[in-house]
Design a protein around this motif. Structure first.
Motif, PDB file in Angstrom:
ATOM      1  N   SER A  36       0.868  -1.175   0.000  1.00 33.39           N
ATOM      2  CA  SER A  36       0.000   0.000   0.000  1.00 33.39           C
ATOM      3  C   SER A  36       0.902   1.221   0.000  1.00 33.39           C
ATOM      4  CB  SER A  36      -0.967  -0.011   1.174  1.00 33.39           C
ATOM      5  OG  SER A  36      -0.236  -0.006   2.358  1.00 33.39           O
ATOM      6  N   LEU A  37       0.385   2.251  -0.578  1.00 36.51           N
ATOM      7  CA  LEU A  37       1.190   3.420  -0.917  1.00 36.51           C
ATOM      8  C   LEU A  37       0.605   4.649  -0.216  1.00 36.51           C
ATOM      9  CD1 LEU A  37       3.207   4.535  -3.058  1.00 36.51           C
ATOM     10  CD2 LEU A  37       1.303   4.605  -4.650  1.00 36.51           C
ATOM     11  N   THR A  38       1.485   5.532   0.250  1.00 35.25           N
ATOM     12  CA  THR A  38       1.003   6.827   0.739  1.00 35.25           C
ATOM     13  C   THR A  38       1.550   7.901  -0.188  1.00 35.25           C
ATOM     14  OG1 THR A  38       0.897   6.073   3.021  1.00 35.25           O
ATOM     15  CG2 THR A  38       0.953   8.449   2.684  1.00 35.25           C
ATOM     16  N   HIS A  94       5.320   4.144   6.552  1.00 33.60           N
ATOM     17  CA  HIS A  94       4.608   4.193   5.266  1.00 33.60           C
ATOM     18  C   HIS A  94       5.583   4.171   4.086  1.00 33.60           C
ATOM     19  CE1 HIS A  94       0.445   5.590   6.594  1.00 33.60           C
ATOM     20  NE2 HIS A  94       1.128   5.448   7.710  1.00 33.60           N
ATOM     21  N   ASP A  95       5.134   3.570   2.975  1.00 34.81           N
ATOM     22  CA  ASP A  95       5.866   3.685   1.716  1.00 34.81           C
ATOM     23  C   ASP A  95       5.369   4.967   1.044  1.00 34.81           C
ATOM     24  OD1 ASP A  95       7.544   1.330   1.573  1.00 34.81           O
ATOM     25  OD2 ASP A  95       5.666   0.196   1.573  1.00 34.81           O
ATOM     26  N   VAL A  96       6.196   6.003   1.128  1.00 34.37           N
ATOM     27  CA  VAL A  96       5.769   7.339   0.693  1.00 34.37           C
ATOM     28  C   VAL A  96       6.212   7.609  -0.745  1.00 34.37           C
ATOM     29  CG1 VAL A  96       6.054   9.822   1.112  1.00 34.37           C
ATOM     30  CG2 VAL A  96       5.795   8.261   3.049  1.00 34.37           C
ATOM     31  N   LEU A 112      12.582  18.669   1.557  1.00 35.14           N
ATOM     32  CA  LEU A 112      11.479  17.758   1.904  1.00 35.14           C
ATOM     33  C   LEU A 112      12.004  16.375   2.280  1.00 35.14           C
ATOM     34  CD1 LEU A 112       8.480  17.118   2.163  1.00 35.14           C
ATOM     35  CD2 LEU A 112       8.417  16.661  -0.292  1.00 35.14           C
ATOM     36  N   LYS A 113      12.959  15.873   1.500  1.00 36.99           N
ATOM     37  CA  LYS A 113      13.472  14.528   1.799  1.00 36.99           C
ATOM     38  C   LYS A 113      14.147  14.496   3.167  1.00 36.99           C
ATOM     39  CE  LYS A 113      13.867  12.083  -2.508  1.00 36.99           C
ATOM     40  NZ  LYS A 113      14.743  11.442  -3.479  1.00 36.99           N
ATOM     41  N   SER A 123       9.835   3.825   3.199  1.00 37.18           N
ATOM     42  CA  SER A 123      10.575   4.156   1.980  1.00 37.18           C
ATOM     43  C   SER A 123      10.081   5.494   1.451  1.00 37.18           C
ATOM     44  CB  SER A 123      10.363   3.074   0.910  1.00 37.18           C
ATOM     45  OG  SER A 123       9.016   3.059   0.479  1.00 37.18           O
ATOM     46  N   ILE A 124      10.948   6.143   0.674  1.00 37.11           N
ATOM     47  CA  ILE A 124      10.567   7.407   0.025  1.00 37.11           C
ATOM     48  C   ILE A 124      10.943   7.308  -1.443  1.00 37.11           C
ATOM     49  CG2 ILE A 124      10.857   9.917  -0.081  1.00 37.11           C
ATOM     50  CD1 ILE A 124      11.956   9.891   2.740  1.00 37.11           C
ATOM     51  N   LYS A 125       9.966   7.516  -2.327  1.00 41.02           N
ATOM     52  CA  LYS A 125      10.262   7.623  -3.755  1.00 41.02           C
ATOM     53  C   LYS A 125       9.660   8.928  -4.266  1.00 41.02           C
ATOM     54  CE  LYS A 125      10.910   2.956  -5.531  1.00 41.02           C
ATOM     55  NZ  LYS A 125      10.513   2.131  -6.688  1.00 41.02           N
ATOM     56  N   LEU A 126      10.069   9.284  -5.470  1.00 36.80           N
ATOM     57  CA  LEU A 126       9.651  10.579  -6.007  1.00 36.80           C
ATOM     58  C   LEU A 126       9.084  10.443  -7.413  1.00 36.80           C
ATOM     59  CD1 LEU A 126       9.706  13.721  -6.268  1.00 36.80           C
ATOM     60  CD2 LEU A 126      12.128  13.497  -6.872  1.00 36.80           C
ATOM     61  N   ALA A 127       7.908  11.019  -7.617  1.00 38.90           N
ATOM     62  CA  ALA A 127       7.346  11.160  -8.964  1.00 38.90           C
ATOM     63  C   ALA A 127       7.269  12.649  -9.269  1.00 38.90           C
ATOM     64  CB  ALA A 127       5.942  10.543  -9.035  1.00 38.90           C
TER      65      ALA A 127
END
Ligand code: PRP
Length: 177
Positions: A36-38, A94-96, A112-113, A123-127
């Motif tokens: 699940s994704l946040t 959360h997987d952010v 922000l990171k 985890s943190i990923k970026l779109a």
């Protein structure tokens, strides 16, 4: 399509954006399958991209918002990032997925990171819809990138100048006054 008189040139029209957003949504859905994704939507600029991208993602998703500002009514960054509205819920575990409209100098994302890391997400990923690599002062890796754009001031599809033009359905280069 009627082009706004303050737009010098359309860079990305509605169809081009929609096609790419669908591809990004499919890739994100594949990568997060079974998780699940946040989604963390960075206001204000990314609200249009986020609304389209989120509807192209088919994994379980929560949506949170954070307001960040560094440009104000200028065309160059002030270099100072302000939180105009903070996230309302804890992000620990959360997987952010950060959703941004543009990475320009990278200062906003860097801030922000670092800030998010203190909140201990899993985890943190970026779109990001757009990246202006010529201006990068911070080395930012973008996990899901829509388009690379030249070093011009771009408006529309959420991006503003002095609060205006966010509602244009395309991304265009602003005429210089
Ligand atoms: C814009 C944009 C990004 C940031 C990118 O926000 O939405 O958050 O600038 O620039 P950078 O990589 O040089 O930091 P802005 O400060 O204009 O606020 P807004 O989203 O409310 O328009």
């Amino acid at each position: 399509m009627t082009v706004h008189p303050d737009v010098k040139e359309i860079l990305l029209d509605e169809k081009t954006i929609a096609r790419r957003v669908a591809e990004l949504g499919a890739q994100i859905s594949k990568d997060y399958a079974g998780k699940s994704l946040t989604a963390l939507v960075v206001l204000k600029g990314s609200f249009v991209f986020a609304a389209d991208l989120l509807r192209a993602i088919d994994v379980q998703t929560k949506v949170e918002f954070i307001g960040l500002r560094s440009y104000g009514s200028r065309t160059s960054t002030s270099g100072v990032v302000e939180i105009t509205m903070d996230v309302k819920y804890p992000l620990n575990g959360h997987d952010v997925l950060i959703i941004e409209d543009i990475v320009d100098t990278g200062l906003t994302l860097d801030y922000l990171k670092n800030n998010l890391a203190t909140r201990k997400p899993a985890s943190i990923k970026l779109a990001s819809l757009l990246h202006k690599p010529e201006r990068g002062v911070k080395d930012m890796s973008i996990d899901y990138l829509g388009f690379t754009v030249p070093n011009e001031f771009v408006i529309g599809y959420g991006l503003d100048f002095d609060g205006r033009y966010r509602n244009l359905p395309y991304v265009g280069i602003m005429k210089t006054p």
